[in-house]
Design an enzyme around this catalytic site. Structure first.
Site, PDB file in Angstrom:
ATOM      1  N   GLY A 120       0.800  -1.223   0.000  1.00 53.32           N
ATOM      2  CA  GLY A 120       0.000   0.000   0.000  1.00 53.32           C
ATOM      3  C   GLY A 120       0.830   1.269   0.000  1.00 53.32           C
ATOM      4  O   GLY A 120       1.886   1.366  -0.633  1.00 53.32           O
ATOM      5  N   ILE A 121       0.337   2.278   0.724  1.00 52.44           N
ATOM      6  CA  ILE A 121       0.987   3.580   0.772  1.00 52.44           C
ATOM      7  C   ILE A 121       2.397   3.472   1.346  1.00 52.44           C
ATOM      8  O   ILE A 121       3.346   4.081   0.837  1.00 52.44           O
ATOM      9  CB  ILE A 121       0.141   4.570   1.593  1.00 52.44           C
ATOM     10  CG1 ILE A 121      -1.182   4.864   0.865  1.00 52.44           C
ATOM     11  CG2 ILE A 121       0.910   5.867   1.833  1.00 52.44           C
ATOM     12  CD1 ILE A 121      -2.155   5.703   1.670  1.00 52.44           C
ATOM     13  N   ASP A 134       6.901  -4.165   9.231  1.00 51.99           N
ATOM     14  CA  ASP A 134       5.480  -4.476   9.066  1.00 51.99           C
ATOM     15  C   ASP A 134       5.188  -5.771   9.817  1.00 51.99           C
ATOM     16  O   ASP A 134       6.104  -6.535  10.147  1.00 51.99           O
ATOM     17  CB  ASP A 134       5.108  -4.618   7.593  1.00 51.99           C
ATOM     18  CG  ASP A 134       3.679  -4.139   7.307  1.00 51.99           C
ATOM     19  OD1 ASP A 134       2.789  -4.427   8.139  1.00 51.99           O
ATOM     20  OD2 ASP A 134       3.469  -3.492   6.274  1.00 51.99           O
ATOM     21  N   VAL A 189       4.734  -2.335  15.605  1.00 50.94           N
ATOM     22  CA  VAL A 189       5.166  -0.979  15.970  1.00 50.94           C
ATOM     23  C   VAL A 189       4.796  -0.597  17.403  1.00 50.94           C
ATOM     24  O   VAL A 189       5.321   0.392  17.928  1.00 50.94           O
ATOM     25  CB  VAL A 189       4.595   0.084  15.002  1.00 50.94           C
ATOM     26  CG1 VAL A 189       5.177  -0.085  13.616  1.00 50.94           C
ATOM     27  CG2 VAL A 189       3.072   0.055  14.986  1.00 50.94           C
ATOM     28  N   ASN A 234       4.167   5.359   9.144  1.00 47.86           N
ATOM     29  CA  ASN A 234       3.032   5.131   8.252  1.00 47.86           C
ATOM     30  C   ASN A 234       2.038   4.107   8.785  1.00 47.86           C
ATOM     31  O   ASN A 234       0.845   4.180   8.485  1.00 47.86           O
ATOM     32  CB  ASN A 234       3.556   4.677   6.887  1.00 47.86           C
ATOM     33  CG  ASN A 234       2.453   4.160   5.998  1.00 47.86           C
ATOM     34  OD1 ASN A 234       1.663   4.919   5.441  1.00 47.86           O
ATOM     35  ND2 ASN A 234       2.365   2.837   5.876  1.00 47.86           N
ATOM     36  N   SER A 256      -3.783  12.596   8.165  1.00 48.24           N
ATOM     37  CA  SER A 256      -4.948  12.442   7.299  1.00 48.24           C
ATOM     38  C   SER A 256      -5.655  13.788   7.227  1.00 48.24           C
ATOM     39  O   SER A 256      -5.544  14.613   8.136  1.00 48.24           O
ATOM     40  CB  SER A 256      -5.895  11.383   7.874  1.00 48.24           C
ATOM     41  OG  SER A 256      -7.145  11.398   7.219  1.00 48.24           O
ATOM     42  N   TYR A 314     -10.809   6.693  14.246  1.00 45.39           N
ATOM     43  CA  TYR A 314      -9.730   6.954  13.297  1.00 45.39           C
ATOM     44  C   TYR A 314      -9.454   8.452  13.163  1.00 45.39           C
ATOM     45  O   TYR A 314      -8.299   8.890  13.196  1.00 45.39           O
ATOM     46  CB  TYR A 314     -10.077   6.371  11.929  1.00 45.39           C
ATOM     47  CG  TYR A 314      -9.088   6.746  10.844  1.00 45.39           C
ATOM     48  CD1 TYR A 314      -7.876   6.087  10.743  1.00 45.39           C
ATOM     49  CD2 TYR A 314      -9.360   7.778   9.952  1.00 45.39           C
ATOM     50  CE1 TYR A 314      -6.954   6.431   9.763  1.00 45.39           C
ATOM     51  CE2 TYR A 314      -8.443   8.128   8.970  1.00 45.39           C
ATOM     52  CZ  TYR A 314      -7.240   7.452   8.884  1.00 45.39           C
ATOM     53  OH  TYR A 314      -6.332   7.810   7.924  1.00 45.39           O
ATOM     54  N   LYS A 366      -5.886  10.489  14.056  1.00 45.11           N
ATOM     55  CA  LYS A 366      -5.083  11.251  13.105  1.00 45.11           C
ATOM     56  C   LYS A 366      -4.968  12.724  13.508  1.00 45.11           C
ATOM     57  O   LYS A 366      -3.966  13.386  13.209  1.00 45.11           O
ATOM     58  CB  LYS A 366      -5.645  11.100  11.696  1.00 45.11           C
ATOM     59  CG  LYS A 366      -5.430   9.705  11.120  1.00 45.11           C
ATOM     60  CD  LYS A 366      -3.946   9.334  11.091  1.00 45.11           C
ATOM     61  CE  LYS A 366      -3.686   8.002  10.422  1.00 45.11           C
ATOM     62  NZ  LYS A 366      -2.250   7.679  10.328  1.00 45.11           N
ATOM     63  N   PRO A 400      -2.795  12.841   3.758  1.00 46.27           N
ATOM     64  CA  PRO A 400      -3.401  12.454   2.487  1.00 46.27           C
ATOM     65  C   PRO A 400      -4.919  12.629   2.513  1.00 46.27           C
ATOM     66  O   PRO A 400      -5.551  12.568   3.571  1.00 46.27           O
ATOM     67  CB  PRO A 400      -3.058  10.955   2.367  1.00 46.27           C
ATOM     68  CG  PRO A 400      -2.085  10.669   3.470  1.00 46.27           C
ATOM     69  CD  PRO A 400      -2.340  11.688   4.521  1.00 46.27           C
TER      70      PRO A 400
END
Length: 257
Positions: free
Chosen positions: A22-23, A42, A67, A93, A148, A161, A165, A191
């Site tokens: 992904g990103i 990851d 993480v 990320n 975000s 969420y 952010k 983003p």
């Protein structure tokens, strides 16, 4: 003064969390193209992602790690340390979003709220807490947090969420001040709704947000992971060494900061 890494980026390591796909993988690939040695973290698939970058001529290592686990961070940073290369940057990320169910805030259970906050806020906090002393010892570096645009417009159905952010943006500003005298920059990239690999697997998210996001932009097209690469590349590079505490909006002109 921060160490000048322009002379040989191959000796400068940049950690990308959530970089297996992904990103995050788009960030890892771009930073490898820029010449950095990328360390992908990851939960799974990190080693395979790093191997793909190496096949394409880049420098990368992969670490399957969580993480929010301090022991995992110690293990990864220990491996980076014995490589003989200098840690230069961190891209925070890793986050929960694509897998989250949209629901009214009254229905969000405490367990899910805390799970989102743990990954999306404690994860970046722990990463910076572990990485900052190493960057300091090396003369400075660059940290980029992935935020975000959702807290800027108050997206509904995803309160946990959105709040997480918003916290990332606040964390970015406070840590920019705390780490400034160590020549460490801390910035964020925000983003818009991005058609990442994970998002495309969530039909509900695509149906609600895709057209809404596209129609609200000055540039009326889908946003792709590749659209975010340049901002992260810039903030990691020395060209941004006098920029800190900022949140760069990358959403095709839906918001003007």
């Amino acid at each position: 003064m921060a160490v000048d890494i322009q002379t040989d980026k191959s000796q400068a390591v940049v950690i990308v969390t959530g970089g297996a796909r992904g990103i995050g993988n788009a960030f890892a690939r771009r930073l490898a193209e820029d010449g950095y040695h990328v360390a992908i973290m990851d939960l799974q698939g990190a080693q395979e992602a790093a191997e793909q970058i190496r096949r394409e001529g880049g420098l990368a290592d992969g670490y399957n790690a969580n993480v929010v686990d301090a022991a995992d961070w110690d293990r990864v940073l220990g491996q980076v340390g014995i490589s003989g290369k200098r840690l230069h940057g961190l891209v925070n990320n890793a986050a929960l979003f694509a897998s989250l169910e949209m629901q009214p805030f009254e229905k969000v259970e405490k367990q899910e709220w805390m799970r989102v906050m743990e990954v999306n806020t404690f994860g970046p906090f722990l990463a910076i807490q572990k990485v900052a002393p190493i960057l300091t010892k090396g003369g400075g570096g660059a940290i980029v947090n992935v935020a975000s645009t959702s807290p800027l417009k108050g997206v509904t159905g995803m309160l946990h969420y959105v709040c997480s952010k918003g916290a990332v943006i606040a964390m970015t500003r406070s840590l920019a001040r705390e780490l400034g005298d160590r020549s460490i920059t801390v910035n964020a990239v925000a983003p818009g709704f991005t058609l990442s690999e994970g998002i495309l697997q969530n039909k509900e998210h695509v149906e609600k947000f895709r057209d809404l996001g596209k129609n609200g932009r000055a540039l009326k097209r889908d946003q792709l992971p590749e659209d975010l690469q340049g901002a992260v590349s810039f903030l990691i590079n020395r060209d941004a060494s006098f920029i800190t505490g900022q949140t760069i909006i990358v959403d095709g002109g839906a918001h003007f900061g």
